[in-house]
Design an enzyme around this catalytic site. Structure first.
Site, PDB file in Angstrom:
ATOM      1  N   ARG A  20      26.310  46.697 -70.030  1.00 47.53           N
ATOM      2  CA  ARG A  20      26.551  45.534 -69.172  1.00 47.53           C
ATOM      3  C   ARG A  20      25.261  44.924 -68.622  1.00 47.53           C
ATOM      4  NH1 ARG A  20      32.223  45.811 -68.327  1.00 47.53           N
ATOM      5  NH2 ARG A  20      32.924  47.966 -68.325  1.00 47.53           N
ATOM      6  N   ARG A  54      25.762  48.966 -63.417  1.00 41.40           N
ATOM      7  CA  ARG A  54      26.851  49.608 -64.158  1.00 41.40           C
ATOM      8  C   ARG A  54      26.339  50.169 -65.506  1.00 41.40           C
ATOM      9  NH1 ARG A  54      31.897  45.919 -64.267  1.00 41.40           N
ATOM     10  NH2 ARG A  54      32.832  47.920 -64.884  1.00 41.40           N
ATOM     11  N   PRO A 102      38.088  36.972 -70.265  1.00 46.36           N
ATOM     12  CA  PRO A 102      39.120  37.960 -70.558  1.00 46.36           C
ATOM     13  C   PRO A 102      39.322  39.006 -69.464  1.00 46.36           C
ATOM     14  CG  PRO A 102      37.173  38.326 -71.906  1.00 46.36           C
ATOM     15  CD  PRO A 102      36.984  37.003 -71.227  1.00 46.36           C
ATOM     16  N   ASN A 103      40.574  39.373 -69.307  1.00 47.69           N
ATOM     17  CA  ASN A 103      41.027  40.430 -68.398  1.00 47.69           C
ATOM     18  C   ASN A 103      40.979  40.051 -66.917  1.00 47.69           C
ATOM     19  OD1 ASN A 103      41.591  42.433 -70.458  1.00 47.69           O
ATOM     20  ND2 ASN A 103      39.387  42.500 -70.769  1.00 47.69           N
ATOM     21  N   ALA A 107      33.697  40.459 -70.389  1.00 48.09           N
ATOM     22  CA  ALA A 107      32.923  41.274 -71.333  1.00 48.09           C
ATOM     23  C   ALA A 107      32.202  40.428 -72.383  1.00 48.09           C
ATOM     24  CB  ALA A 107      33.835  42.298 -72.007  1.00 48.09           C
ATOM     25  N   HIS A 164      28.304  39.988 -72.574  1.00 52.76           N
ATOM     26  CA  HIS A 164      27.331  40.913 -73.135  1.00 52.76           C
ATOM     27  C   HIS A 164      27.120  40.750 -74.635  1.00 52.76           C
ATOM     28  CE1 HIS A 164      27.930  42.454 -69.167  1.00 52.76           C
ATOM     29  NE2 HIS A 164      29.202  42.747 -69.414  1.00 52.76           N
ATOM     30  N   ASN A 181      32.732  32.958 -65.467  1.00 52.24           N
ATOM     31  CA  ASN A 181      32.680  34.415 -65.524  1.00 52.24           C
ATOM     32  C   ASN A 181      33.176  34.778 -66.918  1.00 52.24           C
ATOM     33  OD1 ASN A 181      32.939  37.153 -65.454  1.00 52.24           O
ATOM     34  ND2 ASN A 181      34.005  37.241 -63.484  1.00 52.24           N
ATOM     35  N   TYR A 233      36.466  45.946 -59.057  1.00 49.57           N
ATOM     36  CA  TYR A 233      36.633  44.488 -58.969  1.00 49.57           C
ATOM     37  C   TYR A 233      37.322  44.008 -57.700  1.00 49.57           C
ATOM     38  CZ  TYR A 233      35.308  44.786 -63.855  1.00 49.57           C
ATOM     39  OH  TYR A 233      34.615  45.038 -65.015  1.00 49.57           O
ATOM     40  N   HIS A 266      29.669  37.014 -61.691  1.00 48.36           N
ATOM     41  CA  HIS A 266      30.363  38.278 -61.916  1.00 48.36           C
ATOM     42  C   HIS A 266      30.774  38.870 -60.583  1.00 48.36           C
ATOM     43  CE1 HIS A 266      29.201  38.279 -66.095  1.00 48.36           C
ATOM     44  NE2 HIS A 266      28.003  37.882 -65.694  1.00 48.36           N
ATOM     45  N   LEU A 267      31.948  39.448 -60.560  1.00 47.16           N
ATOM     46  CA  LEU A 267      32.410  40.125 -59.348  1.00 47.16           C
ATOM     47  C   LEU A 267      31.551  41.357 -59.070  1.00 47.16           C
ATOM     48  CD1 LEU A 267      36.036  39.839 -60.557  1.00 47.16           C
ATOM     49  CD2 LEU A 267      35.314  38.879 -58.382  1.00 47.16           C
ATOM     50  N   ASP A 275      26.221  29.672 -77.397  1.00 46.68           N
ATOM     51  CA  ASP A 275      25.885  28.473 -78.163  1.00 46.68           C
ATOM     52  C   ASP A 275      26.698  27.268 -77.694  1.00 46.68           C
ATOM     53  OD1 ASP A 275      24.041  29.838 -79.644  1.00 46.68           O
ATOM     54  OD2 ASP A 275      25.202  29.885 -81.506  1.00 46.68           O
ATOM     55  N   ARG A 317      43.541  45.565 -61.709  1.00 47.05           N
ATOM     56  CA  ARG A 317      42.591  46.103 -62.688  1.00 47.05           C
ATOM     57  C   ARG A 317      41.399  46.758 -61.998  1.00 47.05           C
ATOM     58  NH1 ARG A 317      38.058  42.467 -65.702  1.00 47.05           N
ATOM     59  NH2 ARG A 317      37.321  44.068 -67.125  1.00 47.05           N
ATOM     60  N   GLU A 341      26.553  31.307 -64.028  1.00 48.80           N
ATOM     61  CA  GLU A 341      27.285  32.503 -64.471  1.00 48.80           C
ATOM     62  C   GLU A 341      27.575  33.379 -63.257  1.00 48.80           C
ATOM     63  OE1 GLU A 341      24.926  34.769 -67.242  1.00 48.80           O
ATOM     64  OE2 GLU A 341      26.128  36.560 -66.941  1.00 48.80           O
TER      65      GLU A 341
HETATM   66  C1  DQA Z   1      32.688  41.105 -65.084  1.00 47.89           C
HETATM   67  C2  DQA Z   1      31.696  42.173 -65.598  1.00 47.89           C
HETATM   68  C3  DQA Z   1      31.905  42.437 -67.080  1.00 47.89           C
HETATM   69  O1  DQA Z   1      30.995  43.438 -67.526  1.00 47.89           O
HETATM   70  C4  DQA Z   1      33.302  42.912 -67.347  1.00 47.89           C
HETATM   71  O2  DQA Z   1      33.511  43.087 -68.735  1.00 47.89           O
HETATM   72  C5  DQA Z   1      34.335  42.006 -66.764  1.00 47.89           C
HETATM   73  C6  DQA Z   1      34.117  41.480 -65.423  1.00 47.89           C
HETATM   74  C7  DQA Z   1      32.610  40.927 -63.564  1.00 47.89           C
HETATM   75  O3  DQA Z   1      33.086  39.903 -63.070  1.00 47.89           O
HETATM   76  O4  DQA Z   1      32.103  41.806 -62.849  1.00 47.89           O
HETATM   77  O5  DQA Z   1      35.392  41.778 -67.350  1.00 47.89           O
HETATM   78  O6  DQA Z   1      32.367  39.865 -65.686  1.00 47.89           O
END
Ligand code: DQA
Length: 145
Positions: free
Chosen positions: A110, A106, A9-10, A76, A79, A73, A22, A99-100, A86, A17, A97
């Site tokens: 997180r 942080r 998401p996002n 959120a 977390h 990735n 990011y 993450h940027l 699962d 953003r 996994e």
């Molecule tokens: C993220 C880190 C997460 O905590 C956050 O909610 C994101 C982006 C990252 O790529 O740094 O949406 O996964």
């Protein structure tokens, strides 16, 4: 070898953003870099983005039948989504996994990843390069076990 890259998401909003956290690259630019690396590594990739937990779970289930590994990735959901965790455990595909941002540097919420225990490893804090490092690691993992 086929690897499935899943953006949670996002991440569709990358480029606008919270750029201080990011970076300024768009998701399309990151996907382009992943595609270039994939061809250098000689692997096929499929890329999906979803803002919905259930859809991400469906993508993971489908990957069982059409991919050899997953780069994810989870945004959120990292977390708190036991359901995504699962799903990864159920399909038993090698998963990395990414993450940027450096999630350990942080906010407290997180710091925990409920996904990490079912992933082969986690790469965080290198911006778009986290995806490229993760892709290399996943390709090697699938190739060499
Ligand atoms: C993220 C880190 C997460 O905590 C956050 O909610 C994101 C982006 C990252 O790529 O740094 O949406 O996964």
């Amino acid at each position: 070898m086929k690897l499935h890259i899943i953006h949670g998401p996002n991440l569709n909003l990358l480029g606008t953003r919270e750029t201080a956290v990011y970076g300024a690259e768009t998701l399309k630019e990151i996907d382009g870099k992943c595609a270039a690396l994939a061809s250098e590594l000689g692997v096929e990739i499929e890329i999906s983005q979803s803002n919905s937990e259930g859809e991400i779970i469906d993508i993971i289930h489908a990957a069982k039948h059409n991919a050899d590994g997953i780069l994810i990735n989870p945004g959120a959901y990292t977390h708190y989504s036991y359901a995504i965790r699962d799903a990864l455990a159920a399909v038993k595909l090698p998963a990395v996994e990414v993450h940027l941002s450096n999630i350990q540097a942080r906010e407290d919420f997180r710091h925990e990843s409920v996904i990490a225990p079912v992933a082969a490893g986690q790469i965080a804090g290198f911006g778009a390069n986290s995806y490229l490092l993760g892709l290399r690691a996943l390709a090697e993992l699938v190739r060499n076990g």
